[in-house]
Design a protein around this motif. Structure first.
Motif, mmCIF file in Angstrom:
data_model
loop_
_atom_site.group_PDB
_atom_site.id
_atom_site.type_symbol
_atom_site.label_atom_id
_atom_site.label_comp_id
_atom_site.label_asym_id
_atom_site.label_seq_id
_atom_site.Cartn_x
_atom_site.Cartn_y
_atom_site.Cartn_z
ATOM 1 N N SER A 111 0.830 -1.205 0.000
ATOM 2 C CA SER A 111 0.000 0.000 0.000
ATOM 3 C C SER A 111 0.867 1.259 0.000
ATOM 4 N N CYS A 167 -0.470 -4.895 -3.155
ATOM 5 C CA CYS A 167 -1.745 -4.285 -2.747
ATOM 6 C C CYS A 167 -1.595 -2.772 -2.655
ATOM 7 N N ALA A 181 -1.438 -8.504 -6.290
ATOM 8 C CA ALA A 181 -2.777 -7.997 -5.993
ATOM 9 C C ALA A 181 -3.562 -9.016 -5.182
ATOM 10 N N GLY A 182 -4.363 -8.517 -4.242
ATOM 11 C CA GLY A 182 -5.319 -9.362 -3.544
ATOM 12 C C GLY A 182 -6.665 -9.279 -4.246
ATOM 13 N N ASP A 232 -9.326 -7.368 -2.374
ATOM 14 C CA ASP A 232 -8.852 -6.101 -1.791
ATOM 15 C C ASP A 232 -9.778 -4.950 -2.199
ATOM 16 N N THR A 285 -7.220 -1.281 -2.743
ATOM 17 C CA THR A 285 -6.480 -1.196 -4.015
ATOM 18 C C THR A 285 -6.802 -2.465 -4.805
ATOM 19 N N SER A 340 -7.017 -10.042 0.861
ATOM 20 C CA SER A 340 -7.500 -8.666 0.884
ATOM 21 C C SER A 340 -6.301 -7.722 0.916
ATOM 22 N N HIS A 341 -6.414 -6.594 1.624
ATOM 23 C CA HIS A 341 -5.432 -5.532 1.482
ATOM 24 C C HIS A 341 -4.086 -5.839 2.135
ATOM 25 N N ALA A 344 -2.105 -8.490 2.421
ATOM 26 C CA ALA A 344 -1.822 -9.848 1.967
ATOM 27 C C ALA A 344 -0.679 -10.528 2.728
#
Length: 372
Positions: A90, A114, A197-198, A201, A204, A228-229, A231
Protein backbone atom coordinates in the motif's frame (compact mmCIF):
# COMPACT_ATOMS: atom_id res chain seq x y z
CA UNK A 1 19.43 12.60 12.45
CA UNK A 2 16.51 10.59 13.83
CA UNK A 3 15.92 7.48 11.75
CA UNK A 4 12.88 5.36 11.07
CA UNK A 5 12.46 2.57 13.59
CA UNK A 6 13.45 -0.69 11.93
CA UNK A 7 14.32 -4.33 12.42
CA UNK A 8 17.18 -6.02 10.56
CA UNK A 9 17.28 -9.79 10.05
CA UNK A 10 19.56 -12.09 8.12
CA UNK A 11 23.29 -12.22 7.46
CA UNK A 12 25.03 -8.91 6.95
CA UNK A 13 26.82 -10.37 3.93
CA UNK A 14 23.57 -11.19 2.11
CA UNK A 15 21.91 -8.93 -0.51
CA UNK A 16 19.81 -6.25 1.22
CA UNK A 17 16.02 -6.23 0.97
CA UNK A 18 13.93 -3.42 2.48
CA UNK A 19 10.26 -4.00 3.40
CA UNK A 20 7.75 -1.16 3.67
CA UNK A 21 4.45 -1.19 5.63
CA UNK A 22 0.90 -0.12 4.94
CA UNK A 23 -0.69 2.93 6.53
CA UNK A 24 -1.82 2.18 10.08
CA UNK A 25 0.45 -0.84 10.56
CA UNK A 26 3.93 -1.47 11.92
CA UNK A 27 6.68 -3.71 10.61
CA UNK A 28 4.80 -6.54 12.35
CA UNK A 29 2.88 -6.71 9.05
CA UNK A 30 5.86 -8.75 7.77
CA UNK A 31 6.16 -11.14 10.74
CA UNK A 32 5.18 -14.23 8.75
CA UNK A 33 7.28 -13.36 5.70
CA UNK A 34 10.46 -11.56 6.78
CA UNK A 35 12.08 -14.47 8.66
CA UNK A 36 11.89 -16.66 5.57
CA UNK A 37 13.24 -13.94 3.31
CA UNK A 38 16.13 -13.47 5.73
CA UNK A 39 17.51 -16.89 4.78
CA UNK A 40 18.90 -15.40 1.57
CA UNK A 41 18.68 -11.63 2.19
CA UNK A 42 19.61 -9.00 4.74
CA UNK A 43 16.02 -7.96 5.47
CA UNK A 44 15.33 -4.50 6.91
CA UNK A 45 11.70 -3.70 7.69
CA UNK A 46 10.75 -0.22 8.85
CA UNK A 47 7.93 1.68 10.58
CA UNK A 48 6.19 4.72 9.15
CA UNK A 49 6.57 7.93 11.19
CA UNK A 50 4.29 7.83 14.22
CA UNK A 51 3.69 4.11 13.74
CA UNK A 52 5.29 1.28 15.71
CA UNK A 53 8.53 2.65 17.12
CA UNK A 54 9.14 5.51 14.67
CA UNK A 55 9.05 9.09 15.97
CA UNK A 56 5.98 11.08 14.96
CA UNK A 57 7.95 14.25 14.25
CA UNK A 58 9.69 12.62 11.28
CA UNK A 59 6.73 13.78 9.18
CA UNK A 60 4.70 16.98 9.02
CA UNK A 61 1.36 18.06 7.58
CA UNK A 62 1.50 18.32 3.80
CA UNK A 63 4.05 15.52 3.51
CA UNK A 64 4.61 13.64 0.27
CA UNK A 65 5.55 10.07 -0.61
CA UNK A 66 8.87 11.57 -1.68
CA UNK A 67 9.44 12.68 1.91
CA UNK A 68 8.88 9.11 3.10
CA UNK A 69 11.20 7.79 0.40
CA UNK A 70 13.85 10.22 1.65
CA UNK A 71 13.53 8.74 5.16
CA UNK A 72 13.97 5.25 3.73
CA UNK A 73 17.10 6.30 1.85
CA UNK A 74 18.48 7.91 5.01
CA UNK A 75 17.89 4.63 6.84
CA UNK A 76 19.64 2.67 4.09
CA UNK A 77 22.56 5.10 4.15
CA UNK A 78 22.90 4.73 7.92
CA UNK A 79 23.16 0.96 7.49
CA UNK A 80 25.74 1.24 4.74
CA UNK A 81 23.30 -0.03 2.12
CA UNK A 82 23.84 1.55 -1.28
CA UNK A 83 21.66 -0.60 -3.55
CA UNK A 84 18.81 -2.81 -2.41
CA UNK A 85 15.75 -4.80 -3.39
CA UNK A 86 12.49 -3.37 -2.10
CA UNK A 87 8.98 -4.63 -1.38
CA UNK A 88 6.15 -2.54 0.06
CA UNK A 89 2.45 -2.80 0.85
CA UNK A 90 0.00 0.00 0.00
CA UNK A 91 1.71 3.23 1.12
CA UNK A 92 4.93 1.23 1.44
CA UNK A 93 4.44 0.14 -2.16
CA UNK A 94 3.98 3.75 -3.24
CA UNK A 95 7.34 4.51 -1.63
CA UNK A 96 8.85 1.74 -3.76
CA UNK A 97 7.36 3.19 -6.95
CA UNK A 98 8.72 6.62 -6.05
CA UNK A 99 12.18 5.17 -5.48
CA UNK A 100 12.05 3.33 -8.81
CA UNK A 101 11.15 6.54 -10.66
CA UNK A 102 13.27 9.10 -8.81
CA UNK A 103 16.18 7.01 -7.44
CA UNK A 104 16.52 4.06 -9.83
CA UNK A 105 20.23 3.73 -9.10
CA UNK A 106 19.38 2.67 -5.53
CA UNK A 107 17.04 -0.21 -6.45
CA UNK A 108 18.01 -3.64 -7.76
CA UNK A 109 14.41 -4.91 -7.96
CA UNK A 110 10.93 -3.94 -6.78
CA UNK A 111 7.78 -5.66 -5.54
CA UNK A 112 4.60 -3.60 -5.11
CA UNK A 113 1.92 -5.34 -3.04
CA UNK A 114 -1.74 -4.28 -2.75
CA UNK A 115 -0.86 -0.76 -3.77
CA UNK A 116 -1.43 1.75 -6.55
CA UNK A 117 0.15 4.43 -8.71
CA UNK A 118 -2.64 6.65 -7.35
CA UNK A 119 -5.10 6.13 -4.52
CA UNK A 120 -8.49 7.16 -5.94
CA UNK A 121 -7.81 10.87 -5.93
CA UNK A 122 -7.03 13.41 -3.26
CA UNK A 123 -10.46 14.02 -1.73
CA UNK A 124 -10.96 10.79 0.27
CA UNK A 125 -7.53 11.15 1.84
CA UNK A 126 -7.97 14.82 2.60
CA UNK A 127 -11.24 13.95 4.32
CA UNK A 128 -9.64 11.12 6.28
CA UNK A 129 -6.75 13.37 7.35
CA UNK A 130 -9.21 16.01 8.58
CA UNK A 131 -11.23 13.37 10.45
CA UNK A 132 -8.16 11.98 12.21
CA UNK A 133 -6.89 15.42 13.16
CA UNK A 134 -10.31 16.21 14.57
CA UNK A 135 -11.31 12.94 16.26
CA UNK A 136 -8.20 10.75 16.52
CA UNK A 137 -7.84 7.17 15.33
CA UNK A 138 -10.23 5.21 17.55
CA UNK A 139 -13.09 5.18 15.04
CA UNK A 140 -10.91 4.21 12.09
CA UNK A 141 -9.19 1.46 14.05
CA UNK A 142 -12.57 -0.13 14.82
CA UNK A 143 -13.19 -0.56 11.10
CA UNK A 144 -9.67 -1.72 10.22
CA UNK A 145 -10.61 -5.39 9.83
CA UNK A 146 -13.15 -4.61 7.11
CA UNK A 147 -10.65 -2.51 5.15
CA UNK A 148 -7.72 -4.88 5.61
CA UNK A 149 -9.00 -8.46 5.63
CA UNK A 150 -11.73 -10.71 4.33
CA UNK A 151 -14.67 -11.44 6.63
CA UNK A 152 -13.78 -13.40 9.75
CA UNK A 153 -10.02 -12.84 9.55
CA UNK A 154 -8.06 -10.50 11.80
CA UNK A 155 -4.61 -9.89 13.22
CA UNK A 156 -5.20 -8.22 16.62
CA UNK A 157 -1.62 -6.93 16.85
CA UNK A 158 -1.99 -4.95 13.64
CA UNK A 159 -5.36 -3.54 14.68
CA UNK A 160 -3.73 -2.48 17.94
CA UNK A 161 -0.91 -0.83 15.99
CA UNK A 162 -3.54 1.15 14.08
CA UNK A 163 -5.13 2.44 17.26
CA UNK A 164 -1.75 3.28 18.80
CA UNK A 165 -0.46 5.31 15.84
CA UNK A 166 0.09 9.04 16.30
CA UNK A 167 -2.93 10.89 14.79
CA UNK A 168 -0.91 13.79 13.38
CA UNK A 169 1.64 11.49 11.75
CA UNK A 170 -1.15 9.28 10.39
CA UNK A 171 -2.88 12.34 8.96
CA UNK A 172 0.37 13.49 7.37
CA UNK A 173 0.66 10.06 5.71
CA UNK A 174 -2.87 10.61 4.39
CA UNK A 175 -1.63 13.91 2.95
CA UNK A 176 1.10 11.98 1.16
CA UNK A 177 -1.42 9.54 -0.32
CA UNK A 178 -3.67 12.42 -1.40
CA UNK A 179 -0.84 14.00 -3.40
CA UNK A 180 0.49 10.76 -4.89
CA UNK A 181 0.02 10.04 -8.61
CA UNK A 182 2.81 8.45 -10.63
CA UNK A 183 0.74 7.09 -13.52
CA UNK A 184 2.48 9.22 -16.14
CA UNK A 185 5.94 8.17 -14.90
CA UNK A 186 5.40 4.39 -14.77
CA UNK A 187 6.94 3.68 -18.20
CA UNK A 188 10.23 5.07 -16.87
CA UNK A 189 10.61 2.28 -14.33
CA UNK A 190 13.44 0.02 -15.49
CA UNK A 191 14.12 -2.23 -12.49
CA UNK A 192 12.63 -5.75 -12.45
CA UNK A 193 9.14 -5.20 -11.02
CA UNK A 194 6.57 -7.55 -9.52
CA UNK A 195 2.98 -6.52 -8.78
CA UNK A 196 0.99 -8.54 -6.23
CA UNK A 197 -2.78 -8.00 -5.99
CA UNK A 198 -5.32 -9.36 -3.54
CA UNK A 199 -8.44 -10.37 -5.42
CA UNK A 200 -10.61 -9.42 -2.44
CA UNK A 201 -8.85 -6.10 -1.79
CA UNK A 202 -11.37 -3.23 -1.58
CA UNK A 203 -8.73 -0.53 -1.01
CA UNK A 204 -6.48 -1.20 -4.01
CA UNK A 205 -8.35 -3.69 -6.22
CA UNK A 206 -6.48 -5.80 -8.79
CA UNK A 207 -7.25 -3.23 -11.50
CA UNK A 208 -4.84 -0.81 -9.78
CA UNK A 209 -2.01 -3.36 -9.97
CA UNK A 210 -2.89 -4.29 -13.54
CA UNK A 211 -2.62 -0.62 -14.46
CA UNK A 212 0.95 -0.56 -13.15
CA UNK A 213 1.80 -3.89 -14.79
CA UNK A 214 0.53 -2.65 -18.15
CA UNK A 215 2.69 0.48 -17.93
CA UNK A 216 5.96 -0.82 -16.45
CA UNK A 217 8.04 -2.55 -19.13
CA UNK A 218 8.69 -6.23 -18.46
CA UNK A 219 6.81 -6.30 -15.14
CA UNK A 220 4.90 -9.33 -13.81
CA UNK A 221 1.53 -9.48 -12.05
CA UNK A 222 0.36 -12.07 -9.52
CA UNK A 223 -3.21 -12.11 -8.19
CA UNK A 224 -3.80 -13.91 -4.89
CA UNK A 225 -7.20 -15.58 -4.42
CA UNK A 226 -8.78 -14.91 -1.04
CA UNK A 227 -6.36 -12.11 -0.18
CA UNK A 228 -7.50 -8.67 0.88
CA UNK A 229 -5.43 -5.53 1.48
CA UNK A 230 -2.83 -6.79 3.96
CA UNK A 231 -1.82 -9.85 1.97
CA UNK A 232 1.49 -10.54 3.82
CA UNK A 233 -0.48 -10.99 7.05
CA UNK A 234 -3.46 -12.86 5.60
CA UNK A 235 -1.73 -15.01 2.95
CA UNK A 236 1.95 -15.08 3.98
CA UNK A 237 2.86 -18.29 2.16
CA UNK A 238 1.42 -17.05 -1.14
CA UNK A 239 3.21 -13.72 -0.77
CA UNK A 240 6.44 -15.48 0.17
CA UNK A 241 6.20 -17.74 -2.88
CA UNK A 242 5.77 -14.72 -5.15
CA UNK A 243 8.61 -12.78 -3.54
CA UNK A 244 10.97 -15.76 -3.54
CA UNK A 245 10.36 -16.25 -7.25
CA UNK A 246 11.03 -12.55 -7.89
CA UNK A 247 13.94 -11.89 -5.56
CA UNK A 248 15.44 -15.39 -5.67
CA UNK A 249 15.69 -18.07 -3.00
CA UNK A 250 13.85 -21.17 -1.81
CA UNK A 251 10.23 -21.26 -0.71
CA UNK A 252 9.34 -22.74 2.68
CA UNK A 253 8.80 -22.31 6.40
CA UNK A 254 12.31 -23.34 7.42
CA UNK A 255 13.40 -20.09 9.05
CA UNK A 256 10.09 -19.66 10.87
CA UNK A 257 10.33 -23.17 12.37
CA UNK A 258 14.04 -22.77 13.12
CA UNK A 259 13.28 -19.63 15.12
CA UNK A 260 10.34 -21.24 16.93
CA UNK A 261 12.42 -24.24 18.02
CA UNK A 262 15.85 -22.71 18.66
CA UNK A 263 14.80 -19.16 19.60
CA UNK A 264 15.54 -15.81 18.01
CA UNK A 265 18.83 -15.10 19.88
CA UNK A 266 20.47 -18.30 18.63
CA UNK A 267 19.32 -17.84 15.02
CA UNK A 268 20.30 -14.16 15.05
CA UNK A 269 23.81 -15.11 16.21
CA UNK A 270 24.07 -17.80 13.52
CA UNK A 271 23.01 -15.35 10.82
CA UNK A 272 25.37 -12.66 12.11
CA UNK A 273 28.28 -15.11 11.80
CA UNK A 274 27.30 -16.11 8.26
CA UNK A 275 29.80 -15.34 5.52
CA UNK A 276 29.70 -15.93 1.77
CA UNK A 277 31.68 -19.13 2.49
CA UNK A 278 29.04 -20.51 4.91
CA UNK A 279 25.92 -19.04 3.24
CA UNK A 280 25.04 -22.17 1.26
CA UNK A 281 25.39 -24.35 4.36
CA UNK A 282 23.07 -22.08 6.36
CA UNK A 283 20.61 -22.16 3.48
CA UNK A 284 20.85 -25.97 3.43
CA UNK A 285 20.06 -26.16 7.16
CA UNK A 286 17.08 -23.82 6.90
CA UNK A 287 15.59 -25.51 3.82
CA UNK A 288 16.14 -29.19 4.59
CA UNK A 289 16.57 -29.66 8.35
CA UNK A 290 14.01 -27.03 9.35
CA UNK A 291 11.93 -26.57 6.20
CA UNK A 292 11.36 -30.27 5.43
CA UNK A 293 12.21 -32.52 8.39
CA UNK A 294 11.02 -30.41 11.32
CA UNK A 295 7.88 -29.33 9.45
CA UNK A 296 6.82 -32.93 8.71
CA UNK A 297 3.64 -33.47 10.80
CA UNK A 298 4.22 -37.22 11.17
CA UNK A 299 6.08 -36.61 14.43
CA UNK A 300 5.42 -33.90 16.98
CA UNK A 301 8.11 -31.42 17.91
CA UNK A 302 8.32 -33.06 21.37
CA UNK A 303 9.07 -36.40 19.71
CA UNK A 304 11.60 -34.84 17.36
CA UNK A 305 13.36 -33.23 20.33
CA UNK A 306 13.67 -36.59 22.09
CA UNK A 307 15.09 -38.24 18.96
CA UNK A 308 17.51 -35.36 18.40
CA UNK A 309 18.80 -35.48 22.00
CA UNK A 310 19.47 -39.20 21.65
CA UNK A 311 21.31 -38.81 18.35
CA UNK A 312 23.49 -36.01 19.67
CA UNK A 313 24.47 -38.02 22.76
CA UNK A 314 25.27 -41.03 20.58
CA UNK A 315 27.71 -39.01 18.50
CA UNK A 316 29.12 -36.94 21.36
CA UNK A 317 27.98 -33.58 19.96
CA UNK A 318 27.65 -31.87 23.33
CA UNK A 319 27.68 -28.26 22.09
CA UNK A 320 24.74 -29.11 19.84
CA UNK A 321 23.19 -31.04 22.74
CA UNK A 322 23.15 -27.91 24.89
CA UNK A 323 21.33 -26.03 22.14
CA UNK A 324 18.78 -28.82 21.75
CA UNK A 325 18.19 -29.16 25.49
CA UNK A 326 17.00 -25.54 25.32
CA UNK A 327 14.96 -26.41 22.24
CA UNK A 328 13.43 -29.41 24.01
CA UNK A 329 12.30 -27.19 26.87
CA UNK A 330 10.81 -24.79 24.29
CA UNK A 331 9.04 -27.75 22.69
CA UNK A 332 7.41 -28.66 26.00
CA UNK A 333 9.65 -31.34 27.52
CA UNK A 334 9.99 -31.19 31.29
CA UNK A 335 13.36 -31.61 33.04
CA UNK A 336 12.12 -35.03 34.18
CA UNK A 337 11.37 -36.08 30.60
CA UNK A 338 14.76 -34.85 29.40
CA UNK A 339 16.37 -36.85 32.23
CA UNK A 340 14.45 -39.95 31.17
CA UNK A 341 15.68 -39.55 27.58
CA UNK A 342 19.28 -39.22 28.77
CA UNK A 343 18.88 -42.24 31.07
CA UNK A 344 17.71 -44.23 28.02
CA UNK A 345 20.92 -43.19 26.24
CA UNK A 346 22.95 -44.67 29.08
CA UNK A 347 21.63 -48.10 28.10
CA UNK A 348 22.01 -47.80 24.34
CA UNK A 349 24.81 -45.23 23.86
CA UNK A 350 26.93 -45.97 26.92
CA UNK A 351 27.30 -44.65 30.46
CA UNK A 352 30.23 -42.28 29.72
CA UNK A 353 28.23 -40.60 26.93
CA UNK A 354 25.19 -40.27 29.17
CA UNK A 355 27.36 -38.94 32.00
CA UNK A 356 28.62 -36.09 29.79
CA UNK A 357 25.09 -35.52 28.51
CA UNK A 358 23.65 -35.19 32.02
CA UNK A 359 26.37 -32.67 32.89
CA UNK A 360 25.58 -30.61 29.79
CA UNK A 361 21.82 -30.72 30.36
CA UNK A 362 22.15 -29.85 34.04
CA UNK A 363 24.27 -26.82 33.19
CA UNK A 364 21.80 -25.60 30.56
CA UNK A 365 18.77 -25.99 32.81
CA UNK A 366 20.55 -24.29 35.71
CA UNK A 367 21.37 -21.36 33.41
CA UNK A 368 17.76 -21.13 32.29
CA UNK A 369 16.48 -21.29 35.85
CA UNK A 370 18.91 -18.57 36.87
CA UNK A 371 17.81 -16.25 34.05
CA UNK A 372 14.07 -16.71 34.66
Amino acid sequence: MTLLNHRAEGPTSAPPLLLGPSLGTSYALWDKVAPELSITHRVVRWDLPGHGGSAADLIKAGATVGDLAGLVLALADSLGIERFAYAGVSLGGAVGLHLAVHHPQRLSSLAVICSSAHFNGAKPWQERAALVRREGLAGLAEGADARWFTSGFTVPELVQDHGDADPDAYAACCDALAAFDLRDRLPEIAVPTLLVAGREDPATPPAHLREIADAVPGSALVELPGASHLAPAQCPEAVLTALRAHFGGPVGRGMEVRREVLGDPHVDRAQARQTPFTARFQDFISRYAWGEIWTDPTLSRRERSMITLTALVAHGHYDELAMHVRAARRNGLTPEEIGAVLLQTAVYCGVPAANSAFATAQRVMAEEEGSS
